[in-house]
Design a protein around this motif. Structure first.
Motif, PDB file in Angstrom:
ATOM      1  N   PRO A 170       0.533  -1.007  -0.043  1.00 41.50           N
ATOM      2  CA  PRO A 170      -0.141   0.011   0.033  1.00 41.50           C
ATOM      3  C   PRO A 170       1.011   1.139   0.037  1.00 41.50           C
ATOM      4  N   GLY A 171       0.478   2.297  -0.817  1.00 41.04           N
ATOM      5  CA  GLY A 171       1.041   3.445  -0.944  1.00 41.04           C
ATOM      6  C   GLY A 171       2.487   3.384  -1.732  1.00 41.04           C
ATOM      7  N   THR A 172       2.407   2.237  -2.586  1.00 36.68           N
ATOM      8  CA  THR A 172       3.677   2.590  -4.227  1.00 36.68           C
ATOM      9  C   THR A 172       3.126   2.863  -4.997  1.00 36.68           C
ATOM     10  N   VAL A 173       3.681   4.351  -5.610  1.00 40.69           N
ATOM     11  CA  VAL A 173       3.458   4.542  -6.858  1.00 40.69           C
ATOM     12  C   VAL A 173       3.717   4.135  -8.312  1.00 40.69           C
ATOM     13  N   TYR A 174       2.595   4.076  -8.655  1.00 40.87           N
ATOM     14  CA  TYR A 174       2.929   3.502 -10.313  1.00 40.87           C
ATOM     15  C   TYR A 174       2.640   3.813 -11.563  1.00 40.87           C
ATOM     16  N   LEU A 175       4.001   4.315 -12.515  1.00 40.83           N
ATOM     17  CA  LEU A 175       3.470   5.207 -14.091  1.00 40.83           C
ATOM     18  C   LEU A 175       3.345   4.031 -14.954  1.00 40.83           C
TER      19      LEU A 175
END
Length: 182
Positions: free
Chosen positions: A78-83
């Protein structure tokens, strides 16, 4: 890198999600904060929330790049940012996208956009990027979980970099799942 003619290379940063479902409000909160930043004139930031049909019709106004900001469950912490570079509308059939204008996923919006563009001479955005965040939970309730709330400034920095540095124009691959492009 030379800058393109911005009269045709417009960028729409669209926050989507439901603020009444905990971390599903990530996109809405991120664009709310992003709206306080000084953006180039060719970039527009809009909170679409759960109004998927409005997003599809807005895209008919002619944007070269769409940056969707949303909670994105991909199995990370949780909280991982993806592009993520979106290459198609997925397996959504265009006619199913018309069923519920207030509960449309980004895939359904893109499918609807394809239907709206057909035969009109209008084209969808050349490139669609998703800036997503792994949710901790999307149960009923207002407010982001601590890890997702902590990811909002990170997502704002990522989007500002995409918009200001012209990375929306490059052919460089987006960051891999779980990585954050800086």
């Amino acid at each position: 890198m030379s800058r393109p003619d911005r009269t045709s290379d417009r960028i729409l940063v669209a926050g989507v999600g439901n603020i009444l479902l905990g971390d599903d409000g990530f996109g809405v909160e991120t664009v709310r904060r992003l709206a306080t930043e000084q953006l180039p004139e060719y970039a527009e930031v809009v909170d679409f929330g759960v109004r998927g049909v409005h997003l599809a019709y807005e895209l008919l106004e002619g944007y070269d790049t769409l940056v969707l900001v949303d909670a994105t469950a991909r199995g990370g912490e949780p909280g991982t940012v993806y592009l993520i570079e979106a290459d198609s509308a997925g397996d959504i059939e265009p006619e199913t996208a018309l069923l519920d204008g207030h509960r449309m996923s980004p895939d359904a919006v893109l499918a609807l956009l394809g239907t709206l563009c057909a035969g009109t001479g209008t084209r969808p955005p050349r490139r669609t990027l998703v800036v997503g965040c792994e949710p901790a939970g999307v149960e009923e309730g207002i407010g982001l979980s601590p890890p997702v709330a902590a990811a909002v400034p990170e997502a704002v920095r990522l989007i500002m970099g995409l918009v200001r540095d012209g990375r929306h124009e490059s052919s460089a691959p987006p960051a891999a799942v779980g990585e954050v492009a800086k």
